[in-house]
Design a protein around this motif. Structure first.
Motif, short mmCIF file in Angstrom:
data_model
loop_
_atom_site.label_atom_id
_atom_site.label_comp_id
_atom_site.label_asym_id
_atom_site.label_seq_id
_atom_site.Cartn_x
_atom_site.Cartn_y
_atom_site.Cartn_z
N TYR A 5 -1.64 28.71 26.83
CA TYR A 5 -2.42 28.04 27.17
C TYR A 5 -1.59 26.87 27.84
O TYR A 5 -0.65 26.20 26.37
CB TYR A 5 -3.93 27.61 27.93
CG TYR A 5 -4.86 28.13 28.21
CD1 TYR A 5 -5.85 28.02 29.33
CD2 TYR A 5 -5.32 29.76 28.15
CE1 TYR A 5 -6.42 29.33 30.00
CE2 TYR A 5 -6.24 31.39 28.71
CZ TYR A 5 -6.84 30.21 29.63
OH TYR A 5 -8.02 30.64 29.69
N GLN A 18 -0.85 22.70 29.04
CA GLN A 18 -1.08 21.09 30.13
C GLN A 18 -0.96 20.48 30.38
O GLN A 18 0.28 20.10 29.05
CB GLN A 18 -2.46 21.12 29.16
CG GLN A 18 -3.13 19.53 29.54
CD GLN A 18 -4.13 18.60 28.94
OE1 GLN A 18 -4.29 18.92 27.55
NE2 GLN A 18 -5.44 18.00 29.01
N GLU A 74 -10.14 11.02 31.03
CA GLU A 74 -10.58 12.10 31.57
C GLU A 74 -10.40 10.57 33.01
O GLU A 74 -11.28 11.32 33.43
CB GLU A 74 -11.39 11.93 30.94
CG GLU A 74 -11.56 13.24 29.36
CD GLU A 74 -12.68 13.51 29.06
OE1 GLU A 74 -13.80 12.46 29.06
OE2 GLU A 74 -13.08 14.42 28.49
N GLN A 106 -1.50 12.59 28.71
CA GLN A 106 -1.88 13.75 28.81
C GLN A 106 -3.45 13.81 29.05
O GLN A 106 -4.46 12.68 28.34
CB GLN A 106 -1.68 14.38 27.95
CG GLN A 106 -1.89 15.78 27.84
CD GLN A 106 -1.46 16.59 25.93
OE1 GLN A 106 -0.86 16.00 25.58
NE2 GLN A 106 -2.03 17.23 26.31
N GLY A 107 -4.36 14.65 29.84
CA GLY A 107 -6.03 14.53 29.67
C GLY A 107 -6.46 15.19 31.08
O GLY A 107 -5.62 15.96 32.98
N TYR A 108 -7.37 15.60 30.67
CA TYR A 108 -8.71 16.54 32.11
C TYR A 108 -7.60 15.40 33.33
O TYR A 108 -8.20 16.57 34.63
CB TYR A 108 -9.75 16.82 32.00
CG TYR A 108 -9.91 17.99 31.13
CD1 TYR A 108 -10.46 19.07 31.41
CD2 TYR A 108 -9.07 18.06 29.57
CE1 TYR A 108 -10.71 20.33 30.81
CE2 TYR A 108 -9.80 19.13 29.20
CZ TYR A 108 -10.37 20.52 29.65
OH TYR A 108 -10.46 21.43 29.15
N TYR A 109 -8.04 13.98 32.90
CA TYR A 109 -7.62 13.22 34.56
C TYR A 109 -6.47 14.28 34.90
O TYR A 109 -6.55 13.76 36.11
CB TYR A 109 -7.42 12.35 34.24
CG TYR A 109 -7.25 11.06 35.24
CD1 TYR A 109 -8.01 10.66 36.27
CD2 TYR A 109 -5.94 10.12 35.50
CE1 TYR A 109 -7.71 10.03 37.18
CE2 TYR A 109 -5.83 9.26 36.86
CZ TYR A 109 -7.00 9.25 37.73
OH TYR A 109 -6.64 8.70 38.47
N CYS A 147 -4.64 17.49 34.67
CA CYS A 147 -4.72 18.71 34.68
C CYS A 147 -5.13 19.21 33.21
O CYS A 147 -4.82 19.26 32.05
CB CYS A 147 -3.42 19.16 34.67
SG CYS A 147 -3.68 21.29 34.60
N LYS A 148 -6.34 20.14 33.67
CA LYS A 148 -6.88 20.83 32.67
C LYS A 148 -5.76 22.40 32.23
O LYS A 148 -4.88 22.43 32.90
CB LYS A 148 -8.35 21.63 32.51
CG LYS A 148 -8.91 22.69 34.01
CD LYS A 148 -9.48 23.25 33.72
CE LYS A 148 -9.36 24.18 35.24
NZ LYS A 148 -10.76 25.21 35.62
N PRO A 149 -6.07 22.61 31.10
CA PRO A 149 -5.20 23.35 30.35
C PRO A 149 -4.82 24.75 31.32
O PRO A 149 -6.46 25.00 31.07
CB PRO A 149 -5.70 23.35 29.06
CG PRO A 149 -6.33 22.50 28.65
CD PRO A 149 -7.51 21.73 29.77
#
Length: 270
Positions: free
Chosen positions: A34, A36, A231, A248-251, A253-255
């Motif tokens: 995956y 990210q 986030e 880097q982070g879900y804020y 893009c998620k993997p």
């Protein structure tokens, strides 16, 4: 004295499933990569991708690396898993470049155990040669546990990795064996701040002060600084203000699996 409860039994059973299934994971093509994105803190443009491994277990479903990597290290199969991951990451990075018609840098996580054996250099050379990936577009991420013994030998291996043109990043910086003082001596290119420094940093002045101190020192040493685990918009804004280079982070893009990250990146090119 310890009291037994059902959760202990389920944890034991899960660990046994993971341990017994790890070799099958390689043989039966159950591992998947995956990706990210990392973005530039100042303008949000994508700078590179971190490659993350997922295991599609036939019983447990998708198993994240924090559940199976430690077991792989304990039973000794981590060398085979990391070799597969490094070769696959380089091969697929080259293919993603072709799809995008644009160069892309990737970061690959490697177990600290490799740095006590110099064969990591041979693996890197072979992976780069077979994939034809430009070494400058590959970064190796290692955790601070690599520094818990034989620091002189570790530094020697890291120096040789740098000579190949490959960058080295310290992941989860600030929670393990390394220190600010060690930054003066380590042949590294980047530090990644652990999420514990990031969560709710906009509400915690002490966290912000620590991050500012690390960023200022890293910049003096010409090191790239990445904040991971972001986030919220508020976390993103303050980390930009504190001087982090990449976020880097879900804020952001998620993997994502390969085709989805390609589609995501193509959308950003429009």
């Amino acid at each position: 004295m310890r009291f037994f409860d059902e959760s202990m039994q389920s944890q034991f059973e899960e660990k046994m499933l993971i341990e017994n299934g790890l070799r099958d994971a390689l043989r039966h093509d159950q591992l998947e990569l995956y990706y990210q994105p990392k973005v530039a803190a100042d303008n949000g443009c994508i700078t590179s991708l971190e490659v993350l491994m997922r295991w599609k277990h036939p019983v447990l479903g998708t198993v994240p690396p924090n559940k199976f990597i430690r077991v792989a290290e304990e039973v000794g199969i981590i060398y085979e898993i990391d070799r597969w991951g490094l070769f696959k990451a380089c091969e697929r990075a080259k293919e993603i470049e072709r799809e995008l018609n644009n160069p892309i840098a990737v970061s690959v996580n490697i177990s600290a155990k490799h740095f006590h054996q110099e064969h990591i250099l041979d693996i890197l050379k072979q992976a780069l040669a077979e994939s034809k990936l430009d070494p400058s577009r590959l970064k190796i991420e290692i955790t601070e546990s690599v520094f818990n013994k034989d620091l002189k030998g570790i530094i020697s291996v890291m120096d040789q990795i740098q000579q190949l043109g490959v960058s080295v990043s310290i992941d989860d910086f600030g929670i393990g064996y390394s220190s600010l003082n060690q930054l003066l001596h380590l042949p590294i290119n980047e530090v990644k701040l652990d999420r514990q420094f990031i969560t709710n940093i906009h509400h915690d002045s002490k966290k912000a002060s620590v991050v500012k101190m690390i960023v200022d020192l890293a910049k003096t040493l010409q090191l790239n600084v990445v904040a991971e685990g972001i986030e919220t918009k508020e976390e993103s804004q303050i980390l930009n203000e504190l001087g982090c280079h990449e976020l880097q982070g879900y804020y952001y893009c998620k993997p994502l699996p390969e085709q989805e990250i390609i589609n995501f990146l193509k959308g950003k090119q429009v």
